[in-house]
Motif scaffolding. Structure first.
Motif, PDB file in Angstrom:
ATOM      1  N   THR A  37      -7.540   6.146  16.442  1.00 16.19           N
ATOM      2  CA  THR A  37      -6.165   6.748  16.694  1.00 16.19           C
ATOM      3  C   THR A  37      -5.503   5.426  16.318  1.00 16.19           C
ATOM      4  OG1 THR A  37      -6.295   5.995  19.066  1.00 16.19           O
ATOM      5  CG2 THR A  37      -6.535   8.435  18.416  1.00 16.19           C
ATOM      6  N   GLY A  38      -6.053   4.087  16.656  1.00 19.22           N
ATOM      7  CA  GLY A  38      -4.993   2.729  16.575  1.00 19.22           C
ATOM      8  C   GLY A  38      -5.142   2.531  15.071  1.00 19.22           C
ATOM      9  N   SER A  39      -6.366   2.732  14.347  1.00 23.03           N
ATOM     10  CA  SER A  39      -6.260   2.437  12.840  1.00 23.03           C
ATOM     11  C   SER A  39      -5.269   3.589  12.146  1.00 23.03           C
ATOM     12  CB  SER A  39      -7.732   2.836  12.442  1.00 23.03           C
ATOM     13  OG  SER A  39      -8.721   1.709  13.135  1.00 23.03           O
ATOM     14  N   VAL A  40      -5.547   4.734  12.687  1.00 23.66           N
ATOM     15  CA  VAL A  40      -4.534   5.873  12.100  1.00 23.66           C
ATOM     16  C   VAL A  40      -3.038   5.508  12.003  1.00 23.66           C
ATOM     17  CG1 VAL A  40      -3.381   8.081  12.154  1.00 23.66           C
ATOM     18  CG2 VAL A  40      -6.011   7.866  12.457  1.00 23.66           C
ATOM     19  N   ALA A  61      -0.724   4.261   8.849  1.00 22.14           N
ATOM     20  CA  ALA A  61       0.357   4.925   8.689  1.00 22.14           C
ATOM     21  C   ALA A  61       1.509   4.058   8.199  1.00 22.14           C
ATOM     22  CB  ALA A  61       0.748   5.808   9.621  1.00 22.14           C
ATOM     23  N   SER A  62       1.469   2.928   9.277  1.00 23.18           N
ATOM     24  CA  SER A  62       2.665   1.843   9.101  1.00 23.18           C
ATOM     25  C   SER A  62       2.412   1.299   7.767  1.00 23.18           C
ATOM     26  CB  SER A  62       2.380   1.196  10.044  1.00 23.18           C
ATOM     27  OG  SER A  62       3.416   0.014   9.960  1.00 23.18           O
ATOM     28  N   SER A  63       1.445   0.870   7.136  1.00 20.78           N
ATOM     29  CA  SER A  63       1.081   0.220   5.889  1.00 20.78           C
ATOM     30  C   SER A  63       1.448   1.266   5.038  1.00 20.78           C
ATOM     31  CB  SER A  63      -0.512  -0.064   5.907  1.00 20.78           C
ATOM     32  OG  SER A  63      -0.749  -0.360   4.583  1.00 20.78           O
ATOM     33  N   GLU A 122       7.792   2.880   0.836  1.00 23.23           N
ATOM     34  CA  GLU A 122       9.050   2.370   0.619  1.00 23.23           C
ATOM     35  C   GLU A 122       9.166   1.200  -0.564  1.00 23.23           C
ATOM     36  OE1 GLU A 122      11.283  -1.009   3.184  1.00 23.23           O
ATOM     37  OE2 GLU A 122      10.976   1.049   4.216  1.00 23.23           O
ATOM     38  N   ARG A 123       8.192   0.429  -0.858  1.00 19.78           N
ATOM     39  CA  ARG A 123       7.999  -0.335  -2.048  1.00 19.78           C
ATOM     40  C   ARG A 123       8.078   0.351  -3.323  1.00 19.78           C
ATOM     41  NH1 ARG A 123       4.665  -3.678   1.379  1.00 19.78           N
ATOM     42  NH2 ARG A 123       2.726  -2.424   0.592  1.00 19.78           N
ATOM     43  N   LEU A 124       7.569   1.431  -3.435  1.00 20.07           N
ATOM     44  CA  LEU A 124       7.307   1.995  -4.576  1.00 20.07           C
ATOM     45  C   LEU A 124       8.804   2.648  -4.911  1.00 20.07           C
ATOM     46  CD1 LEU A 124       4.182   4.172  -4.538  1.00 20.07           C
ATOM     47  CD2 LEU A 124       4.642   2.568  -6.232  1.00 20.07           C
ATOM     48  N   HIS A 132       1.003  13.230   5.585  1.00 16.41           N
ATOM     49  CA  HIS A 132       0.187  12.585   6.326  1.00 16.41           C
ATOM     50  C   HIS A 132      -1.554  12.596   6.174  1.00 16.41           C
ATOM     51  CE1 HIS A 132       2.831  10.789   9.235  1.00 16.41           C
ATOM     52  NE2 HIS A 132       3.921  11.818   8.810  1.00 16.41           N
ATOM     53  N   ALA A 133      -1.829  13.905   5.804  1.00 16.30           N
ATOM     54  CA  ALA A 133      -3.293  14.103   5.800  1.00 16.30           C
ATOM     55  C   ALA A 133      -3.901  13.358   4.669  1.00 16.30           C
ATOM     56  CB  ALA A 133      -3.444  15.651   5.407  1.00 16.30           C
ATOM     57  N   SER A 134      -3.149  13.094   3.578  1.00 16.22           N
ATOM     58  CA  SER A 134      -3.728  12.436   2.269  1.00 16.22           C
ATOM     59  C   SER A 134      -4.182  11.098   2.771  1.00 16.22           C
ATOM     60  CB  SER A 134      -2.961  12.526   1.122  1.00 16.22           C
ATOM     61  OG  SER A 134      -1.594  11.684   1.518  1.00 16.22           O
ATOM     62  N   PHE A 135      -3.000  10.453   3.547  1.00 16.40           N
ATOM     63  CA  PHE A 135      -3.583   8.794   3.664  1.00 16.40           C
ATOM     64  C   PHE A 135      -4.557   8.884   5.187  1.00 16.40           C
ATOM     65  CE2 PHE A 135      -0.570   8.197   7.258  1.00 16.40           C
ATOM     66  CZ  PHE A 135       0.620   8.907   6.690  1.00 16.40           C
TER      67      PHE A 135
END
Length: 754
Positions: free
Chosen positions: A393-396, A400-402, A408-410, A657-660
């Motif tokens: 859960t922490g990694s998700v 998600a944040s990354s 945003e950069r794209l 969300h599911a894709s990443f």
């Protein structure tokens, strides 16, 4: 002479007269009949020479295929690079500045090369990638042709790399530097074009950010035409064998040159020339041998793979080369690619779980030892499962944040390219509006003045692939002159862009559908003044396809880019059914304005009913991200967005969300399988302890002692029983065989290095 200077030599079978080329120089292979018997040094255009609106400042570089100048666009007061087609083997500069064939025999070859130069310039003008030099326009003059390119400030990779201290750039940093360049080369290949002259001096290191830019497409050809007759540019050491013998050329041709460039970076010298390598391959020294102490074996083997002499033995595309180069740094490839290699092993574990399940389904046959083993497994695995879930859960959330930052950069990168396109278009309209004769035509119209202005507009449209039309309107909104004849005579006073321009404001519209041509595009309007009085408007129409191509560079199998205008209406999307729909319901007065302006040729703009997305993006002044429920995909999505400077457009890039989360889900599933295997091992250990402890433990201890001594024969356990203890003994024996085989392989590798 410069190691990377461009020189010419005839084919090896008939060297002919002329100077001997430097072995490190780029070579143009041409028919023997065109070989010059006098000086082959080209005469550059002098400083101050005018080519249309470009004034030559100085020579940036010259070689066998042409000359590159630093020039100034006198209209925009901007520096550009101008590349002139002037193959020294075939042509000579005359006193009046024109280019003529050196001989009658070279005329056909020279003209064929000129045609190819123009064809490739037209193709390269469509490329829009931050790591590929951009061709702004091209034209013919002085009986030859010219490309106008963005002037990039920096230094060639050859000089930049040579200034670095030894070992200053670690492998991960080098891969990070190369990755965008690989993206750019992949785009070139995707468009069906080959560079055919990749080398350190054709890769620029920008002063601003240290990124790499691929330069000099003078040798570029379409993939299907790369092996045709005619002048061929190649650089000894960097050119593969097919460029010498006229074999089939494709992405693998550029991959060889890129591999040679990496070999030069790693080893300090370029590979031997391809024909020499073919004659005496035993003289080659691999990158894996030379760079073994500084780079990973995977990275070095990838370089050697790219340098295979036979084209079919090399990577066939950039994606394959990328995977090989990044093999020791799989995390840099992204989770999806990193997990791909684990699929086969994962399937094997599923098979083990099916076997375990078949045994569990017979509880009456369970012995007491099995029940004890299950208790041990529960006590050991439950805390591990809780920890794994917390980590998951922490990694998700971290991923998600990354991913939000990445989206945003794209979006920000895409909006920057659109901003540059809009700014270039504004400059064109300003240039036309202020050109001599334009305002005079509107005040005192005449047929001669119309033809003069029309010719100027047609030249601008012909040399800029982004433009569809240019139209000059009088103060009443009537089209006086246009590069689209069907527009002339039409009245466009109802258009909002005309009204704004007549009020003295230059403006850019949303993507709208033309009332005459019925084609979509964005209009740039600029007032035409005479003595501070507005007498008309010049209107430029940008192709919607050009705008869409820039937006679509942010797309991949998981991400979907789109573009909205200041009202929140979708003006570009891959799905045409979503075009000209608003993100949220529009106010009645906005609907009325759109209908009156006829910008979309629709009586009403329908809503996609996504108010949270509309609130975040419409009129946004800064980049950002938002989570929302999509009414299109019916799933939870995240969007990164950024405004386009100079207009009220906003770029959005969406991803579910599911894709990443999918890669982490696969990792979590992988961890569950591992826990299941650990549980099975605990069951086995419990059974061993329950049935017989002393004898198997003693046998395994003796085998382990033999293993420490390196005596693999004594390390084997003599197995007679067919029960669980026998299975453990056989498993131990298999492990010993694997370790022994690995030891043998390690010894063979050590011996080969010696």
């Amino acid at each position: 002479m410069d190691d990377d200077a461009t020189v010419i030599r005839p084919p090896a079978a008939d060297p002919g007269p002329g100077p001997d080329p430097d072995p490190d120089a780029t070579v143009v292979r041409a028919p023997p009949a065109t070989t010059a018997r006098h000086s082959l040094a080209p005469t550059a255009l002098p400083s101050g020479y005018r080519l249309h609106e470009y004034r030559i400042s100085e020579v940036l570089g010259q070689g066998g295929f042409g000359i590159t100048y630093l020039a100034t666009d006198v209209n925009l007061n901007a520096q550009v690079a101008v590349k002139e087609y002037l193959p020294i083997q075939l042509a000579v500069r005359m006193g009046d500045g024109t280019v003529r064939p050196r001989s009658l025999q070279s005329t056909a070859t020279l003209l064929d090369g000129l045609d190819q130069f123009l064809i490739e310039a037209r193709t390269l003008a469509t490329f829009r990638h931050p790591n590929i030099v951009r061709v702004a326009r091209f034209f013919e003059a002085n009986r030859t042709a010219y490309m106008v390119l963005d002037f990039e400030r920096g230094q060639p990779l050859g000089k930049w790399w040579g200034k670095l201290p030894s070992g200053a750039l670690a492998e991960p940093e080098l891969l990070t530097l190369l990755s965008p360049l690989l993206d750019g080369l992949s785009l070139v290949h995707h468009k069906g074009v080959l560079h055919r002259d990749i080398k350190p001096d054709n890769i620029l290191v920008r002063d601003a950010d240290g990124s790499l830019v691929l330069l000099d497409f003078g040798a570029a050809r379409a993939s299907g035409n790369a092996d045709e007759e005619g002048p061929t540019l190649l650089t000894p050491g960097y050119a593969p064998i097919e460029q010498y013998v006229g074999g089939s050329q494709g992405p693998w041709t550029d991959i060889y040159a890129l591999g040679a460039t990496l070999y030069w970076m790693v080893c300090g010298h370029k590979p031997r020339e391809a024909p020499d390598r073919q004659v005496a391959p035993e003289a080659d020294v691999s990158a894996e041998q030379i760079g073994a102490t500084r780079y990973s074996p995977e990275f070095l083997r990838a370089i050697d793979w790219a340098l295979q002499l036979r084209a079919e033995d090399r990577p066939q595309d950039v994606a394959s080369l990328r995977r090989a180069l990044f093999a020791a740094h799989a995390a840099s490839l992204g989770l999806q690619e990193a997990l791909a290699s684990g699929t086969e092993a994962e399937g094997g574990k599923r098979g083990g779980l099916r076997l375990l399940r078949s045994r569990i389904l017979r509880p009456p046959s369970w012995p007491l030892a099995v029940k004890m083993a299950l208790a041990l497994v529960l006590a050991a695995v439950l805390p591990m499962s809780i920890t794994a879930w917390q980590n998951y859960t922490g990694s998700v959330e971290a991923l998600a944040s990354s991913e939000r930052r990445n989206l945003e950069r794209l979006a920000l990168s895409t909006s920057g390219r659109l901003s540059q396109l809009i700014e270039d278009s504004r400059r064109v309209t300003a240039y036309v509006a202020q050109s001599p004769g334009v305002a005079e035509l509107l005040v005192e119209p005449s047929e001669a003045a119309k033809q003069s202005v029309l010719l100027r507009l047609q030249n601008l449209v012909a040399t800029n692939p982004d433009l569809h039309l240019l139209t000059l309107m009088d103060a009443r909104g009537e089209a006086v002159v246009s590069t689209a004849p069907e527009v002339v005579g039409g009245n466009f006073a109802f258009r909002d862009y005309f009204k704004r321009a007549m009020n003295g404001r230059s403006n850019v519209t949303s993507i709208i559908v033309g009332s005459v041509l019925g084609r979509a595009g964005a209009y740039v309007a600029y007032p035409v003044r005479q003595k501070d009085k507005i007498v008309g408007v010049i209107v430029l129409r940008l192709r919607a396809e050009t705008i869409g191509a820039i937006v679509d560079t942010a797309r991949n199998q998981d991400r979907e880019p789109f573009l909205i205008d200041g009202d929140g209406v979708v003006i570009h999307h891959r799905d045409e059914h979503l075009l000209f729909h608003s993100l949220a319901e529009l106010r009645p007065e906005v609907q009325a304005d759109i209908a009156a302006d006829q910008r979309f040729r629709l009586p009403r703009v329908e809503s996609l009913n996504m108010p949270p997305l509309a609130i975040a993006m419409t009129g946004a002044r800064h980049e950002g991200t938002i989570n929302y429920d999509s009414t299109v995909s019916k799933v939870r999505e995240v969007a990164g967005f950024a405004p386009v400077s100079g207009v009220d457009w906003v770029v959005g890039v969406t991803e579910s969300h599911a894709s990443f989360e999918a890669p982490l889900t696969a990792i979590f599933r992988h961890a569950l399988y591992s826990l299941a295997v650990v549980g099975a091992a605990f069951v086995l250990l419990a059974l061993l302890f329950a049935r017989s402890i002393t004898r198997p433990v003693l046998a395994l201890t003796q085998a382990a002692d033999a293993l420490k001594r390196g005596d693999y024969d004594q390390a084997h356990v003599h197995v007679k029983a067919g029960d669980e203890i026998g299975a453990l003994g056989r498993t131990f024996n298999v492990m010993i065989d694997v370790l022994r085989q690995r030891e043998r392989e390690r010894g063979m590798r050590s011996g080969s290095r010696e």
